[in-house]
Design an enzyme around this catalytic site. Sequence first.
Site, PDB file in Angstrom:
ATOM      1  N   HIS A  22     -33.791  -2.275   7.203  1.00 42.59           N
ATOM      2  CA  HIS A  22     -34.916  -2.553   8.098  1.00 42.59           C
ATOM      3  C   HIS A  22     -34.683  -3.795   8.962  1.00 42.59           C
ATOM      4  O   HIS A  22     -35.395  -4.012   9.936  1.00 42.59           O
ATOM      5  CB  HIS A  22     -36.227  -2.681   7.311  1.00 42.59           C
ATOM      6  CG  HIS A  22     -36.380  -3.938   6.513  1.00 42.59           C
ATOM      7  ND1 HIS A  22     -36.157  -4.005   5.156  1.00 42.59           N
ATOM      8  CD2 HIS A  22     -36.747  -5.191   6.876  1.00 42.59           C
ATOM      9  CE1 HIS A  22     -36.388  -5.219   4.728  1.00 42.59           C
ATOM     10  NE2 HIS A  22     -36.746  -5.974   5.750  1.00 42.59           N
ATOM     11  N   ASP A  61     -32.618   1.220   1.815  1.00 41.26           N
ATOM     12  CA  ASP A  61     -32.835   0.016   2.621  1.00 41.26           C
ATOM     13  C   ASP A  61     -31.628  -0.914   2.625  1.00 41.26           C
ATOM     14  O   ASP A  61     -31.762  -2.129   2.475  1.00 41.26           O
ATOM     15  CB  ASP A  61     -34.081  -0.738   2.141  1.00 41.26           C
ATOM     16  CG  ASP A  61     -34.623  -1.688   3.207  1.00 41.26           C
ATOM     17  OD1 ASP A  61     -34.177  -1.598   4.372  1.00 41.26           O
ATOM     18  OD2 ASP A  61     -35.466  -2.538   2.883  1.00 41.26           O
ATOM     19  N   SER A  68     -35.150 -11.115   4.014  1.00 42.83           N
ATOM     20  CA  SER A  68     -34.660  -9.745   3.859  1.00 42.83           C
ATOM     21  C   SER A  68     -33.154  -9.656   4.090  1.00 42.83           C
ATOM     22  O   SER A  68     -32.644 -10.130   5.101  1.00 42.83           O
ATOM     23  CB  SER A  68     -35.367  -8.818   4.844  1.00 42.83           C
ATOM     24  OG  SER A  68     -36.731  -8.734   4.560  1.00 42.83           O
TER      25      SER A  68
END
Length: 534
Positions: free
Chosen positions: A96, A127, A205
């Site tokens: 993402h 992911d 992230s």
Amino acid sequence: MDMEAEEAVPTRPFGDTDIMQENRKEAHALSGSKPLAAKKTGAVALRVLSKCLLQVFVTKAEKSYMHPWHVRPQKSGKGSAFVIDAAKRRIITNAHVVEDATVAHVRRLGVPKRWPAKVLHLSRVCDLALLTVEEDAFWKGMEDVELVDTPHLQDQILVCGFPIGGDSLSITSGIVSRVTLCSYGTSTNKLLAIQIDAAINSGNSGGPVFLNLQERQVAGVAFLKHASSSADNIGYIIPKPVVDNFLQEIEVSGHVKHCCTAAVGFICQPMENPYLREKYKLSKDQSGCLVFRISPLSICSQHLRVGDIILEIDDKQLADDGTIMFRDDERLSYAHTIRMKMVGETLHLKVLRDGKELHLSYPIAARDPLVPEFHNLDCVPTYFITGGLVFVPVTIPFMHHALGAQWRRVAPVRILDAMMGYKSAEDQQIIILHQILVADINFGYKQGMIQLKDFNGTPIRNLQHLAYLVDTCSEEFMEFTLDFGFRIVFRTRSAREESQAILEQHAVPHDRSPNLQDCAGQRPDLAPAVAVDP
């Protein structure tokens, strides 16, 4: 990810993390010099991280499922990454972080230059994304990390990355608080995840979560923060088994299309109720789950029957609550065993059928849900417009864009119910009337987010099928039958004459998406359909 437009908030400096404070206390007790210990600890961390940790900068142009003829406004974002294999020049981050990126750059810790990065592989299912930098100078002095097995409860961890609140390195400490399965992003596909109590924020992230920083031992990839307003300090990291599955898929097949998508082809229910156990002849020494639905298109349908009881999966005993032993006294849903298998591997089942134990085996297949789940994997923004009626196939990205992150709570019940089914044909889609572009021809029709059943009496298989039927309609009227039996009727000639003006009035460039333009006017080759158990 960290959007550049977000307001910066004060954060604690690098040297004030809890783990650094503990190291300072220990060093002070030994040497009596607190400042010296702090400098030494910080220097060790910086030396290790400067060789593996990266900040990611991207510019994105995301597709819109809400208005599938548009691209969302361009935006910039940030994330974290780290070197997973220096010899092969491989960098890992979250999918993402770089999905839909038109431009991506990475920056080494302590180095001002940004280096162009290339996305090699991306899997929204787990992911994860694999990047590389082609310039030789970037790799000078870079070292990879060691991914270690899933940590245990209460193990100490360090989250390293570049979250919101500043542009410099941030390190937060915490412990492993849970090992569980959770949904990655908007998917209903649950995978193994490690819950931690260290802060994970936008920008973290894709960064490493260290079990041992000095030894460069990484427990997983930071990827998710619990969004509930009633929960504090709940973050999740992607553990080694999921990362290994991602890397193995690349090594074996050269792509990640089937990464973590293995599916059994059946749905089963717990058997904790004593009357249910008695009805299906389950002895006191046996445990398992009852099969109540089977995909008619799967290989599983050739081996299992509704009413079978799954006792073991790959020689692991299945409990009445649907869990299997993970390690020591920890249990996980049996789905973990399935998701970690490679597509094509053999699944071994021990089942109880009519009171007799049977051993069954069949090759496991990739998930092929009735409702596609991942952008650019099993769906892209798709639409067809006639008479101002906007029809789209139901996909998870569409539901998320149209109804928001809590779409499961607000979506029409009939749509949610349809999404729970299996395909009766390989090319089957759930088609809905998404919205109506207001015009004189559709005056009085106000329906939206409702399933289309048939066109002029012909059941609709998919959106290409609908477009073909509309394009070739020779009847005086077009009649669209929606859920609950509601009808929308146009005069065929009027719909064709007015459609272009409606598109221009609403700034829609074409009456259908590019993937349907390529096959306009072509009779779709419909796949054979089979009966589906209710």
